[in-house]
Design an enzyme around this catalytic site. Structure first.
Site, PDB file in Angstrom:
ATOM      1  N   GLY A  13       0.822  -1.215   0.000  1.00  0.00           N
ATOM      2  CA  GLY A  13       0.000   0.000   0.000  1.00  0.00           C
ATOM      3  C   GLY A  13       0.853   1.260   0.000  1.00  0.00           C
ATOM      4  CD  GLU A 276       1.097 -11.206  -4.387  1.00  0.00           C
ATOM      5  OE1 GLU A 276       0.647 -10.042  -4.284  1.00  0.00           O
ATOM      6  OE2 GLU A 276       2.250 -11.455  -4.734  1.00  0.00           O
TER       7      GLU A 276
HETATM    8  N1  LIG Z   1      10.489  -6.065   1.115  1.00  0.00           N
HETATM    9  C1  LIG Z   1       9.823  -6.275  -0.029  1.00  0.00           C
HETATM   10  N2  LIG Z   1      10.214  -5.697  -1.181  1.00  0.00           N
HETATM   11  C2  LIG Z   1       9.501  -5.880  -2.320  1.00  0.00           C
HETATM   12  N3  LIG Z   1       8.377  -6.630  -2.408  1.00  0.00           N
HETATM   13  C3  LIG Z   1       7.964  -7.225  -1.273  1.00  0.00           C
HETATM   14  C4  LIG Z   1       8.632  -7.082  -0.039  1.00  0.00           C
HETATM   15  N4  LIG Z   1       7.972  -7.801   0.910  1.00  0.00           N
HETATM   16  C5  LIG Z   1       6.915  -8.375   0.280  1.00  0.00           C
HETATM   17  N5  LIG Z   1       6.902  -8.032  -1.033  1.00  0.00           N
HETATM   18  C6  LIG Z   1       5.900  -8.385  -2.064  1.00  0.00           C
HETATM   19  O1  LIG Z   1       4.931  -7.327  -2.100  1.00  0.00           O
HETATM   20  C7  LIG Z   1       3.801  -7.807  -2.835  1.00  0.00           C
HETATM   21  C8  LIG Z   1       2.536  -7.029  -2.494  1.00  0.00           C
HETATM   22  O2  LIG Z   1       2.145  -7.253  -1.204  1.00  0.00           O
HETATM   23  P1  LIG Z   1       0.653  -6.791  -0.744  1.00  0.00           P
HETATM   24  O3  LIG Z   1       0.622  -6.994   0.719  1.00  0.00           O
HETATM   25  O4  LIG Z   1      -0.398  -7.458  -1.591  1.00  0.00           O
HETATM   26  O5  LIG Z   1       0.606  -5.220  -1.013  1.00  0.00           O
HETATM   27  P2  LIG Z   1      -0.456  -4.418  -1.926  1.00  0.00           P
HETATM   28  O6  LIG Z   1      -1.771  -4.435  -1.192  1.00  0.00           O
HETATM   29  O7  LIG Z   1       0.136  -3.056  -2.034  1.00  0.00           O
HETATM   30  O8  LIG Z   1      -0.550  -5.192  -3.223  1.00  0.00           O
HETATM   31  C9  LIG Z   1       3.774  -9.309  -2.557  1.00  0.00           C
HETATM   32  O9  LIG Z   1       3.913  -9.934  -3.821  1.00  0.00           O
HETATM   33  C10 LIG Z   1       5.025  -9.579  -1.718  1.00  0.00           C
HETATM   34  O10 LIG Z   1       5.676 -10.771  -2.122  1.00  0.00           O
HETATM   35 MG   LIG Z   2      -1.327  -7.145  -3.483  1.00  0.00          MG
END
Ligand SMILES: Nc1ncnc2c1ncn2[C@@H]1O[C@H](COP(=O)(O)OP(=O)(O)O)[C@@H](O)[C@H]1O
Ligand SMILES: [Mg+2]
Ligand SMILES: CCCCCCCCCCCCCCCC(=O)OC[C@H](COP(=O)(O)O)OC(=O)CCCCCCCCCCCCCCC
Length: 308
Positions: A13, A276
Site C-alpha cells: 500500500g 498474486e
Molecule cells: N520487502 C519487499 N520488497 C519488495 N516486495 C515485497 C517485499 N515484501 C513483500 N513483497 C511483495 O509485495 C507484494 C505485495 O504485497 P501486498 O501486501 O499485496 O501489497 P499491496 O496491497 O500493495 O498489493 C507481494 O507480492 C510480496 O511478495
Molecule cells: Mg497485493
C-alpha cells in the site's frame, strides 16, 4: 503472556505501517501479548516467516500488509498441524479480505479487533496446480483481466493506490480476448470461451464488495463466477454493473456455489491467487472447511454464528 508475531510488508500500500509500529506494540502489550515483529524482505518471505512462527508455537500471527501479504502468511500456516490464530492489519492497496471480515482499514481500529474481537473459524481455499499445493484466503481467478493485479508495480500502487489497478485494467481492456476453458464444478461442466472465472471465498473481489454477494465465510463453499465471452462494450457494461453489485443476473454470467472445482484451459491460463501470481492452470480447487481462525469484530462474529 500470550506471544504474538507481526509479519509486515514495508512495501504494501502506501508504505505507512512502520511509523505506527510502536503504538501497535503498546496496544498489544496492554492486551496481554508479548509481541515481536518481522519485516518482509521480498516475495515469499512472509511465508517463511509464518512457517517459523508456527514452529515457534506463537499464539497469534498478525499479517500487516495487503492481500498479498495475508496470502503469503496463510501459505506458511495452512498446511501445518498447529495453526496459530490470525490477525489482520490491512495496510495494503485494496485489502479485500479485511473488507470481507469487517476489519477497519485504520491501524488502530484493526488492532482493536485483534485485542477485543473474537477469533472465528473460516474456510480457506486450496489449489493443486503445477504439481504444487497452494492456499488462498479470498480469491482465485483466471482470464486476462485478472492478470492485471500482479502486473501493477508496487511504486505505482504506493503513489496511486487502487487507481493504479483501474488504470491498468482500462489500459488492458482493448486487448482482452476470450479464452477456451473447461470448468467442472460439483458434477456439472461448463465448456466454452470465457473472459474470466473467479473462485471466491468472500464477497469482496478487487475492491468490488458485492462481486459475490451470496458468499459466506464459513459454509464450506466457494462462490464460482464464470463470465462468458463478450464484446468490449458488453464487458465494460458488466464491469460497471459489477461495481454496483448488479451484474449477477446478466445472461453472460454463471454464478453458483461449489466446494470442488476443476479448471482446464488448452493454452495455460495464468492463475491469480489473492492478487498474486499463482502459477499456470490446469488446477483443482478444494474448499477447506473452517480451516483457520481469524480475529473479526464481535458483531461480525455474532452475524456469522447466526448464519448470514
Ligand atoms: N520487502 C519487499 N520488497 C519488495 N516486495 C515485497 C517485499 N515484501 C513483500 N513483497 C511483495 O509485495 C507484494 C505485495 O504485497 P501486498 O501486501 O499485496 O501489497 P499491496 O496491497 O500493495 O498489493 C507481494 O507480492 C510480496 O511478495
Ligand atoms: Mg497485493
Ligand atoms: C467501474 C469502471 C468501469 C470502466 C471499465 C473498467 C475496466 C477495468 C476493470 C477494473 C479492474 C479493477 C480490478 C481491481 C483489482 C484489484 O483491486 O485487485 C487487488 C486484489 C489484491 O488486493 P491488494 O491490493 O490488497 O493486494 O487482487 C484481487 O482482487 C485478485 C483478483 C482480481 C480480479 C480483477 C478483475 C475482476 C474484477 C472486476 C471485474 C468484474 C467483471 C464482472 C465479473 C462478474
Amino acid at each position: 503472556m500470550k506471544r504474538a508475531r507481526i509479519i509486515y510488508n514495508p512495501t504494501s500500500g502506501r508504505e505507512l505501517f512502520k511509523k505506527h509500529l510502536p503504538d501497535v506494540l503498546i496496544q498489544l502489550e496492554q492486551a496481554g501479548y508479548e509481541t515481536s515483529c518481522h519485516a518482509t524482505t521480498g516475495a515469499g518471505d512472509a511465508t517463511k516467516a509464518a512457517r517459523a512462527a508456527v514452529e515457534r508455537q506463537f499464539d497469534l500471527v498478525i499479517a500487516a500488509g495487503g492481500d498479498g501479504t495475508i496470502h503469503e502468511v496463510v501459505n506458511g500456516i495452512a498446511s501445518q498441524e498447529y495453526r496459530p490464530k490470525l490477525g489482520i492489519i490491512p495496510v495494503g492497496t485494496t485489502n479485500d479480505f479485511a473488507r470481507a471480515i469487517a476489519v477497519p482499514r485504520t491501524i488502530e481500529g484493526a488492532c482493536e479487533v485483534i485485542t477485543t474481537g473474537e477469533a472465528v473459524p473460516i474456510d480457506i481455499g486450496c489449489v493443486m496446480n503445477e504439481g504444487k499445493t497452494r492456499y488462498f484466503i479470498n480469491i482465485a481467478g483466471g482470464g486476462r483481466l485478472t492478470e492485471l493485479t500482479y502486473e501493477v508495480p508496487s511504486k505505482l500502487k504506493t503513489m496511486l493506490g487502487q487507481l493504479a489497478y483501474y488504470l491498468k485494467g482500462i489500459e488492458m481492456l482493448p486487448s482482452i480476448k476470450a479464452t477456451e476453458a473447461r470448468i467442472e464444478y460439483d458434477g456439472k461442466v461448463y465448456e466454452g470461451e470465457i473472459m474470466l472465472f473467479l473462485v471466491s471465498l468472500t464477497n469482496s473481489v478487487g475492491g468490488f464488495e458485492k462481486l459475490a454477494p451470496d458468499s459466506s465465510l464459513n459454509d464450506g463453499m466457494f462462490d464460482l463466477i464464470i463470465l462468458k465471452k463478450t464484446n468490449l462494450a458488453e464487458f465494460i457494461r458488466i464491469v460497471t454493473l459489477a461495481s454496483r453489485g448488479e451484474h449477477i443476473n446478466d445472461p453472460n454470467l454463471i454464478y453458483t456455489k461449489a466446494n470442488r472445482i476443476k479448471v482446464t484451459a488448452p493454452n495455460n491460463m495464468q492463475l491469480n491467487l489473492d492478487g498474486e501470481y499463482g502459477g499456470l492452470l490446469p488446477g483443482e480447487f478444494v474448499n477447506l472447511y473452517r480451516h483457520l481462525e481469524v480475529f473479526v469484530p464481535k458483531e461480525k462474529a455474532e452475524q456469522m454464528r447466526a448464519g448470514f
